[in-house]
Design a protein around this motif. Sequence first.
Motif, mmCIF file in Angstrom:
data_model
loop_
_atom_site.group_PDB
_atom_site.id
_atom_site.type_symbol
_atom_site.label_atom_id
_atom_site.label_comp_id
_atom_site.label_asym_id
_atom_site.label_seq_id
_atom_site.Cartn_x
_atom_site.Cartn_y
_atom_site.Cartn_z
ATOM 1 N N ALA A 17 0.833 -1.203 0.000
ATOM 2 C CA ALA A 17 0.000 0.000 0.000
ATOM 3 C C ALA A 17 0.870 1.257 0.000
ATOM 4 O O ALA A 17 0.569 2.237 -0.691
ATOM 5 C CB ALA A 17 -0.934 -0.019 1.207
ATOM 6 N N VAL A 33 -13.752 3.896 5.089
ATOM 7 C CA VAL A 33 -13.273 2.518 4.912
ATOM 8 C C VAL A 33 -14.059 1.604 5.847
ATOM 9 O O VAL A 33 -13.854 1.621 7.069
ATOM 10 C CB VAL A 33 -11.765 2.392 5.206
ATOM 11 C CG1 VAL A 33 -11.291 0.956 4.952
ATOM 12 C CG2 VAL A 33 -10.950 3.370 4.357
ATOM 13 N N GLY A 36 -12.378 -0.902 8.520
ATOM 14 C CA GLY A 36 -11.042 -0.338 8.438
ATOM 15 C C GLY A 36 -10.235 -0.426 9.712
ATOM 16 O O GLY A 36 -9.325 0.384 9.924
ATOM 17 N N GLU A 43 -4.724 -1.985 7.610
ATOM 18 C CA GLU A 43 -3.552 -1.577 6.830
ATOM 19 C C GLU A 43 -3.928 -0.505 5.807
ATOM 20 O O GLU A 43 -3.164 0.433 5.560
ATOM 21 C CB GLU A 43 -2.921 -2.787 6.138
ATOM 22 C CG GLU A 43 -1.629 -2.485 5.414
ATOM 23 C CD GLU A 43 -0.562 -1.862 6.309
ATOM 24 O OE1 GLU A 43 0.165 -0.967 5.824
ATOM 25 O OE2 GLU A 43 -0.459 -2.261 7.493
ATOM 26 N N THR A 44 -5.119 -0.632 5.230
ATOM 27 C CA THR A 44 -5.607 0.383 4.286
ATOM 28 C C THR A 44 -5.747 1.730 4.987
ATOM 29 O O THR A 44 -5.306 2.770 4.475
ATOM 30 C CB THR A 44 -6.957 -0.058 3.694
ATOM 31 O OG1 THR A 44 -6.754 -1.239 2.908
ATOM 32 C CG2 THR A 44 -7.573 1.024 2.828
ATOM 33 N N THR A 45 -6.370 1.723 6.161
ATOM 34 C CA THR A 45 -6.532 2.957 6.925
ATOM 35 C C THR A 45 -5.177 3.576 7.254
ATOM 36 O O THR A 45 -4.963 4.783 7.069
ATOM 37 C CB THR A 45 -7.312 2.686 8.225
ATOM 38 O OG1 THR A 45 -8.615 2.200 7.888
ATOM 39 C CG2 THR A 45 -7.461 3.938 9.064
ATOM 40 N N ILE A 104 -14.060 2.925 0.411
ATOM 41 C CA ILE A 104 -13.583 1.556 0.200
ATOM 42 C C ILE A 104 -14.476 0.612 0.992
ATOM 43 O O ILE A 104 -14.475 0.615 2.226
ATOM 44 C CB ILE A 104 -12.105 1.402 0.615
ATOM 45 C CG1 ILE A 104 -11.230 2.377 -0.190
ATOM 46 C CG2 ILE A 104 -11.641 -0.039 0.394
ATOM 47 C CD1 ILE A 104 -9.752 2.337 0.153
ATOM 48 N N ASN A 106 -14.728 -2.457 2.266
ATOM 49 C CA ASN A 106 -13.760 -3.500 2.582
ATOM 50 C C ASN A 106 -14.318 -4.571 3.518
ATOM 51 O O ASN A 106 -13.896 -5.721 3.470
ATOM 52 C CB ASN A 106 -12.532 -2.825 3.206
ATOM 53 C CG ASN A 106 -11.635 -3.779 3.959
ATOM 54 O OD1 ASN A 106 -10.775 -4.441 3.374
ATOM 55 N ND2 ASN A 106 -11.817 -3.858 5.270
ATOM 56 N N PRO A 211 -7.982 -8.720 -3.672
ATOM 57 C CA PRO A 211 -6.788 -8.239 -2.978
ATOM 58 C C PRO A 211 -5.631 -9.233 -2.965
ATOM 59 O O PRO A 211 -4.496 -8.859 -2.687
ATOM 60 C CB PRO A 211 -7.294 -7.981 -1.553
ATOM 61 C CG PRO A 211 -8.441 -8.922 -1.393
ATOM 62 C CD PRO A 211 -9.079 -9.045 -2.759
ATOM 63 N N ALA A 250 -3.349 -5.021 1.083
ATOM 64 C CA ALA A 250 -4.095 -3.759 1.042
ATOM 65 C C ALA A 250 -3.776 -2.934 -0.197
ATOM 66 O O ALA A 250 -4.483 -1.963 -0.499
ATOM 67 C CB ALA A 250 -3.781 -2.939 2.296
ATOM 68 N N GLN A 253 -6.544 -2.326 -3.250
ATOM 69 C CA GLN A 253 -7.676 -1.453 -2.964
ATOM 70 C C GLN A 253 -7.225 0.004 -2.800
ATOM 71 O O GLN A 253 -7.932 0.933 -3.203
ATOM 72 C CB GLN A 253 -8.477 -1.938 -1.766
ATOM 73 C CG GLN A 253 -7.756 -2.131 -0.463
ATOM 74 C CD GLN A 253 -8.453 -3.201 0.373
ATOM 75 O OE1 GLN A 253 -8.589 -4.356 -0.039
ATOM 76 N NE2 GLN A 253 -8.907 -2.836 1.564
ATOM 77 N N VAL A 254 -6.040 0.208 -2.232
ATOM 78 C CA VAL A 254 -5.501 1.566 -2.120
ATOM 79 C C VAL A 254 -5.166 2.120 -3.502
ATOM 80 O O VAL A 254 -5.441 3.283 -3.820
ATOM 81 C CB VAL A 254 -4.267 1.571 -1.192
ATOM 82 C CG1 VAL A 254 -3.551 2.916 -1.240
ATOM 83 C CG2 VAL A 254 -4.679 1.243 0.244
#
Length: 313
Positions: A17, A33, A36, A43-45, A104, A106, A211, A250, A253-254
């Motif tokens: 990411a 998210v 999230g 991890e995305t957050t 997102i 998720n 993912p 992640a 998606q990021v």
Amino acid sequence: MTGQHKIGSGFGFSSTADDVLRGIDLSGKLAVVTGGYSGLGLETTRALVKAGAHVVVPARRPDAAAEALGGIAEVDSLDLGDLSSVQGFADRFLASGRSIDLQINNAAIMASPETRVGPGWEAQFATNHLGHFALVNRLWPALVAGGGARVVSVSSTGHRRSDIRWDDLEFRQGYDKWEAYGQAKTANVLFAVQLDALGKDSGVRAFSLHPGGILTPLQRHLERSEMVGYGWIDEDGNPTQHFKNTEQGAATQVWAATSPQLDGLGGVFCEDCEVAEVSTDDSPGVRPYAIDPASAARLWTVSAELTGVNAFG
């Protein structure tokens, strides 16, 4: 929908990411998210916050979310399996007068025992698809307000397990946990196809993705022996080589939410930080039925009827 073909992103399976966000400044951007605070969502957050975004994390367990996030993101309450909870979160957010730049979707459940939520809906379809469908439609004023939002629908290769079961969406004629998961993941792809078709004139583009294989709390309903049998882990519980870590998991998606490489595109399925090819065999890619525009429009109509929510009605 744009052609479902690779664009030469320069990223791949091992990209993280942080890799895909290098050089991207998200200061002043607001991201929502779902889920999230755990697994890929956490991890995305982290990655979005590190790049400057303000992240809102709607969570079924807000106390657990707040503890996991340690103050880096805004937390609110949301149960995707409860449409009144979806409305409550959306109403609170809209009342804040803020716009959404990135959403997102998720949060998900996978291969759960047969469970019914709401008016008797099968839980995987309800949580993974219908809850997100209602959420995006209710948040639509905030998505269009910024003039250029992206909505990312997290699917998986699980979509290969089942097309939409039009004659038995709710598995009344016998439940199979993997078919139910497959249908929900196909719904995630079709949702992005139709949302993009409906939203692009308002500046909102939608994407779906796989993912990669990652061991996260998503596997909570699976026994270790099952995962060994699938070849996901060895006898000691260690993931096999075809699995990603959460930073890699992640990334797609990021990338779909932020990459300028996707400007002007939409409605496509991505994997390994790249637009995927269409596949009808064991090779990577997306099944034709999951990106079929007619099926996407049909599912949108059915979902609007089930949830009673349609921003385009």
